[in-house]
Design a protein around this motif. Structure first.
Motif, PDB file in Angstrom:
ATOM      1  N   ALA A  34     -35.005  25.633 101.597  1.00  0.00           N
ATOM      2  CA  ALA A  34     -35.453  24.266 101.364  1.00  0.00           C
ATOM      3  C   ALA A  34     -36.425  24.220 100.183  1.00  0.00           C
ATOM      4  N   ALA A  35     -36.467  23.087  99.515  1.00  0.00           N
ATOM      5  CA  ALA A  35     -37.305  22.944  98.327  1.00  0.00           C
ATOM      6  C   ALA A  35     -38.775  23.215  98.608  1.00  0.00           C
ATOM      7  N   ASN A  36     -39.214  22.993  99.831  1.00  0.00           N
ATOM      8  CA  ASN A  36     -40.620  23.219 100.150  1.00  0.00           C
ATOM      9  C   ASN A  36     -40.883  24.607 100.726  1.00  0.00           C
ATOM     10  N   SER A  37     -39.893  25.486 100.688  1.00  0.00           N
ATOM     11  CA  SER A  37     -40.062  26.853 101.177  1.00  0.00           C
ATOM     12  C   SER A  37     -41.100  27.584 100.325  1.00  0.00           C
ATOM     13  N   PRO A  38     -42.014  28.315 100.950  1.00  0.00           N
ATOM     14  CA  PRO A  38     -43.039  29.032 100.181  1.00  0.00           C
ATOM     15  C   PRO A  38     -42.493  29.956  99.108  1.00  0.00           C
ATOM     16  N   ARG A  40     -40.200  29.420  97.107  1.00  0.00           N
ATOM     17  CA  ARG A  40     -39.783  28.629  95.934  1.00  0.00           C
ATOM     18  C   ARG A  40     -40.943  27.933  95.257  1.00  0.00           C
ATOM     19  N   TRP A  41     -42.111  27.958  95.841  1.00  0.00           N
ATOM     20  CA  TRP A  41     -43.242  27.228  95.292  1.00  0.00           C
ATOM     21  C   TRP A  41     -43.552  27.612  93.854  1.00  0.00           C
ATOM     22  N   THR A  44     -41.349  25.550  91.640  1.00  0.00           N
ATOM     23  CA  THR A  44     -41.150  24.121  91.891  1.00  0.00           C
ATOM     24  C   THR A  44     -42.434  23.306  91.869  1.00  0.00           C
ATOM     25  N   ARG A  45     -43.573  23.969  91.838  1.00  0.00           N
ATOM     26  CA  ARG A  45     -44.853  23.255  91.883  1.00  0.00           C
ATOM     27  C   ARG A  45     -45.763  23.702  90.737  1.00  0.00           C
ATOM     28  N   SER A  49     -51.330  21.874  92.026  1.00  0.00           N
ATOM     29  CA  SER A  49     -50.936  21.442  93.376  1.00  0.00           C
ATOM     30  C   SER A  49     -51.311  22.465  94.452  1.00  0.00           C
ATOM     31  N   ASP A  54     -52.733  26.940 101.007  1.00  0.00           N
ATOM     32  CA  ASP A  54     -51.340  27.362 100.801  1.00  0.00           C
ATOM     33  C   ASP A  54     -51.144  28.859 101.026  1.00  0.00           C
ATOM     34  N   SER A 107     -43.626  35.092  94.323  1.00  0.00           N
ATOM     35  CA  SER A 107     -44.428  34.467  95.376  1.00  0.00           C
ATOM     36  C   SER A 107     -45.658  35.308  95.685  1.00  0.00           C
TER      37      SER A 107
END
Length: 150
Positions: A34-38, A40-41, A44-45, A49, A54, A107
């Motif tokens: 999912a786009a909010n998966s850690p 991928r942060w 994507t961020r 942010s 986090d 990550s």
């Protein structure tokens, strides 16, 4: 740091540690998470942010995995910035930018950046610049990471 030997169950090139809580599934399709998966942060961020809150979900995700043939992974996943950067550089040199191992390695570098390591944003920026060839939105994120201060 205490050296830990993990017994792992094989799932492709990424392994997960068995014996955790019932129902906990291994992370097997990291790039499709999912786009909010850690994991991928980092791609994507933007750096502004992130906050220390986090770190817990990010570290939880990282310590549940290991990367085969990466002897410094435990240290990288648990916050050793030198190990995280070394793992990130090695994997960026040996894997395609879209590989799940890259998401894991970057990550761990992201977690170090959030904790204040000054070198980590530079590696994140470099990886994002490389990733911009397959994901154009990463170009702007790359520029933002060059000015990141935590």
């Amino acid at each position: 740091m205490l050296s830990i030997k993990l017994k792992t169950a094989s799932i492709g090139r990424i392994h997960w540690q068995p014996g955790g809580p019932k129902g906990r599934l291994p992370i097997t399709a990291l790039p499709h998470a999912a786009a909010n998966s850690p994991v991928r942060w980092w791609r994507t961020r933007g750096p502004l942010s992130f906050s220390r809150k986090d770190l817990a979900p990010l570290r939880r995700c990282l310590i549940r995995t290991t990367i085969i043939a990466e002897p410094e992974w435990i240290e990288a996943a648990t916050g050793d910035a030198v190990s995280a950067i070394a793992v990130g550089i090695r994997l960026l040199n040996s894997h395609v930018i879209g590989a799940a191992e890259i998401d894991l390695a970057l990550s761990s570098v992201l977690a170090c950046a959030i904790e204040g390591d000054a070198t980590s944003p530079i590696l994140i920026s470099s990886a994002l610049r490389r990733r911009s060839k397959i994901d154009p939105a990463c170009r702007r994120l790359s520029e933002l990471w060059l000015d990141a201060r935590f």
